[in-house]
Design an enzyme around this catalytic site. Sequence first.
Site, mmCIF file in Angstrom:
data_model
loop_
_atom_site.group_PDB
_atom_site.id
_atom_site.type_symbol
_atom_site.label_atom_id
_atom_site.label_comp_id
_atom_site.label_asym_id
_atom_site.label_seq_id
_atom_site.Cartn_x
_atom_site.Cartn_y
_atom_site.Cartn_z
ATOM 1 N N LYS A 93 -3.365 18.112 -11.867
ATOM 2 C CA LYS A 93 -3.541 16.790 -11.280
ATOM 3 C C LYS A 93 -3.013 15.711 -12.221
ATOM 4 O O LYS A 93 -3.075 15.831 -13.443
ATOM 5 C CB LYS A 93 -5.022 16.534 -10.971
ATOM 6 N N ASP A 94 -2.506 14.645 -11.603
ATOM 7 C CA ASP A 94 -1.849 13.566 -12.320
ATOM 8 C C ASP A 94 -2.784 12.904 -13.335
ATOM 9 O O ASP A 94 -3.965 12.684 -13.054
ATOM 10 C CB ASP A 94 -1.348 12.518 -11.321
ATOM 11 N N LYS A 95 -2.216 12.560 -14.481
ATOM 12 C CA LYS A 95 -2.990 11.873 -15.521
ATOM 13 C C LYS A 95 -3.248 10.421 -15.143
ATOM 14 O O LYS A 95 -4.307 9.864 -15.431
ATOM 15 C CB LYS A 95 -2.237 11.950 -16.854
#
Length: 378
Positions: A93-95
């Site tokens: 998942k995106d930071k």
Amino acid sequence: MKARDKGGQGPDLSVKDSAGPWIFPLAVENAFVFNPSPRDFTVEEIPLYEASGEGEHLLVEVRKKGLSTWELTDRLSNHLGIPRRQIGYAGLKDKHALTTQWLSLPAHLEPRLAEFESEGVAILRMRRHSNKLRVGHLKGNRFRLRFKKVLGVQREKIDRILDWIETYGMPNYFGPQRFGNAGNNWREGEALVAGKLKVRERKMREFLIGSWQSKRFNDWLSERIALSRLLDAFSQQEVEKLQGLPAGSLEGTKAQPHFFKILRGDLLMHYPYGKLFYAEDLATEASRFADKDRAPTGLLPGRKVRRARESARILEAPWDDDRVRESGSRRYAWVFPDEIRRRYLPERAHYELSFTLPKGSYATVLVAMLKGGFDAEN
């Protein structure tokens, strides 16, 4: 597109030898602002199955912000005193977002997990299950985004492109985050497959080689989109000459109802999941593709993976790589975003958008379609 003699005719749709830019179906420029942040970008994982309530594994729903999945698992492994490999996850998942995802841990660690506290991380739910989460064990993701400085003309462009996406879908590129902050970790992947670099950690090695496979897929997909754009402007015979393709190789493409043209020998897959099969009756397969019943696939080069045939293989072969000893796979070339919801707030010049995508697809690609390309910093 891979360099061929275009005879001085037609639009220049060439792809640079880098991690982009890649070609999109629509020629558009849109100057709205989207800065991925937890305030303006949220991601919610849609699980493939519910926890059974019994078993030796613990499924944990976690909300995080300002952290990558790897950074999160590092913190958990340090707190729990276990190797990171014992922590399972379905997807990265995106930071730069507020994200919710599921992890799996050995169930006996539940008391110690209850004591876990870390800035930017919240444990939402825990429940036992019979198996460890593996990459791909998810149905998809639900995204919510907020765009800023969206004035009248920008809004009209967004609406028009979203209408197009609702009808035709979008290319299933790997997003820029797949290639690291500098956009070039595929170079290390290529060095690995060429035997010029060694990386001991298995997951890191797989990640870097996967980045190289992903770049080859993106380059191939960009070439196929460029071909489809040319077929919008020229006849099949003209495009064959422009691209140096054998006479008759594009037969049956021009009349297809979908923007993305299927070629003889393409490998298709029922959508949103199903078995691979070769395209034979192009008219029938193109019609079913337009009905969102199936979609063409592209190659992530490696071992134990089926290759395209005939005309499709001519376009695929330059992006294959027989040096990759890891397993390859096929990936949908095209996906269909679902549950698209939009709202415009004129007093703030904000545009709010939500949608779902199947696993492995990137919201940043949809944003790039709306903007006309990936932002320069990506």
